[in-house]
Scaffold this active site. Structure first.
Site, PDB file in Angstrom:
ATOM      1  N   LEU A  52      10.551   7.187  17.542  1.00 16.20           N
ATOM      2  CA  LEU A  52      11.031   7.075  18.919  1.00 16.20           C
ATOM      3  C   LEU A  52       9.950   6.456  19.816  1.00 16.20           C
ATOM      4  CD1 LEU A  52      13.443   7.748  20.777  1.00 16.20           C
ATOM      5  CD2 LEU A  52      12.331   9.952  21.245  1.00 16.20           C
ATOM      6  N   HIS A  53       8.826   7.145  19.925  1.00 11.68           N
ATOM      7  CA  HIS A  53       7.612   6.665  20.616  1.00 11.68           C
ATOM      8  C   HIS A  53       7.757   6.491  22.131  1.00 11.68           C
ATOM      9  CE1 HIS A  53       5.949   6.445  16.680  1.00 11.68           C
ATOM     10  NE2 HIS A  53       6.681   5.433  16.314  1.00 11.68           N
ATOM     11  N   GLU A  90       0.825  -1.193   0.000  1.00 12.47           N
ATOM     12  CA  GLU A  90       0.000   0.000   0.000  1.00 12.47           C
ATOM     13  C   GLU A  90       0.866   1.253   0.000  1.00 12.47           C
ATOM     14  OE1 GLU A  90      -4.153  -1.425   2.096  1.00 12.47           O
ATOM     15  OE2 GLU A  90      -2.647  -0.487   3.379  1.00 12.47           O
ATOM     16  N   CYS A 131      -0.730   6.880   9.585  1.00 10.74           N
ATOM     17  CA  CYS A 131       0.435   6.192  10.148  1.00 10.74           C
ATOM     18  C   CYS A 131       0.014   4.987  10.982  1.00 10.74           C
ATOM     19  CB  CYS A 131       1.229   7.152  11.029  1.00 10.74           C
ATOM     20  SG  CYS A 131       2.130   8.369  10.083  1.00 10.74           S
TER      21      CYS A 131
END
Length: 355
Positions: A227-228, A104, A345
């Protein structure tokens, strides 16, 4: 763009994909067929700029040359299996390659601009807990031509020039490094995509050896790091695929990257309610970024069917922006595009709508 019977993927058995040939290899093929050298440039213009899917479309080549090429090469190309249009104008495409593998990609238009989010792998092996792409694992890596073709497909569908590309779709670009760099260079090449290097961005989960390698490349490509969390235990739980690359080593590597390139990296941070949006997490993020050249891109977690994770609140996102600003770090909240068609995302998963 669908495939033709002459030189398309349907006729690819036993033939070399024309897009897999280097300039030198193509020039040698043209010479072996007794053709003048300018034919190489003509063929490259057809496949990289005009994005044809058939040798028949190369109308400035003699028919005899097209027939000779058809005996040796296929054009490859992609087939559009599904296309969804978001209320914000974004379009998500499910594309199929000649071997049946699907990926995709997303086109995101704004005034006078068109951004493309492309995939570097079919599926992903990194296993990030909040991301739909990794749920089914990795099918295979894509070639540089296959990455490039996604961008050209979106360009042709919108019938407008692509102004920026982010390799933030399916897959971990730095686990497919050579193909990723090859695609970036073709997208940057004036005879290819013609997109400025600083408008070409790679997003990595933090594969440290290839961040180091990327910093040594001569082009001014842009780097984003997912990073998160700046708390090691949280990051390990959210991103098990990069558990072996510690935050301390990532911090040091990014410092070296900035010193070497002079370019400001972006840290992607998807805000997950009760997981990485706490006071402790915010303090750790401020400590990680303070005093460095960095930009933090805050993402309101996009809902993924079946996931236990929920997005943080808009107010909490503003808290992060304000607190980071107080320690001298610029942060923005990403305007999520295409979430209503699972194109945002973390939502790409190689599936047909409704499946």
């Amino acid at each position: 763009m669908t495939n033709s019977t002459n030189g398309g993927s349907g006729a690819a058995a036993g033939l070399v994909n024309l897009k897999s040939l280097s300039h030198k290899e193509l020039a040698e093929l043209v010479e072996s067929l007794g053709q003048p050298s300018f034919r190489t440039k003509q063929i490259e213009d057809w496949i990289w700029n005009k994005n044809v899917s058939s040798l028949d479309e190369m109308t400035n080549l003699p028919k005899t040359l097209r027939e000779a090429l058809a005996a040796k090469v296929s054009v490859g190309g992609v087939e559009e299996v599904a296309r969804q249009v978001s209320s914000d104008g974004s379009r998500k495409y499910l594309l199929r390659y000649p071997d049946g593998v699907t990926v995709e990609c997303v086109g995101m238009p704004t005034k006078n601009r068109l951004a493309v989010c492309a995939s570097t792998q079919a599926g992903c092996a990194m296993g990030c807990a909040f991301c739909a792409t990794g749920a089914a694992g990795l099918t295979r890596s894509l070639t540089s031509a296959e990455i490039y073709e996604q961008v050209m497909h979106v360009r042709d569908d919108f019938n407008t020039r692509v102004t920026s590309v982010v390799l933030m779709g399916q897959g971990e670009p730095f686990m497919n490094y050579d193909a990723t760099l090859g695609a970036l260079r073709k997208l940057n090449n004036p005879d290819g995509g013609g997109i400025g290097a600083r408008h070409l961005t790679v997003s990595t989960c933090g594969v440290i050896p290839n961040i180091i390698r990327f910093g040594k490349e001569p082009e001014q490509f842009t780097l984003a790091v997912s990073l998160h969390s700046a708390v090691q235990s949280t990051r390990n739980a959210l991103m098990p695929g990069v558990k072996k690359y510690s935050l301390v080593n990532l911090y040091n590597t990014m410092g070296e990257y900035v010193n070497k390139t002079g370019r400001r990296p972006t840290y992607e941070y998807a805000l997950i309610g009760g997981v990485n949006d706490t006071g402790e997490e915010l303090n750790a993020l401020c400590d990680f970024c303070k005093g460095t050249l960095a930009h933090v891109n805050l993402i309101q977690l996009n809902e993924v069917s079946g996931s236990k994770f929920k997005p943080s609140t808009p107010q909490r996102a503003q808290d992060f922006v304000q607190r980071l600003a107080r320690v001298g770090v610029e942060a923005t909240i990403r305007n999520s595009r295409g979430s209503d068609i699972d194109a945002a995302c973390g939502q790409l998963r190689q599936r047909m709508a409704g499946k």
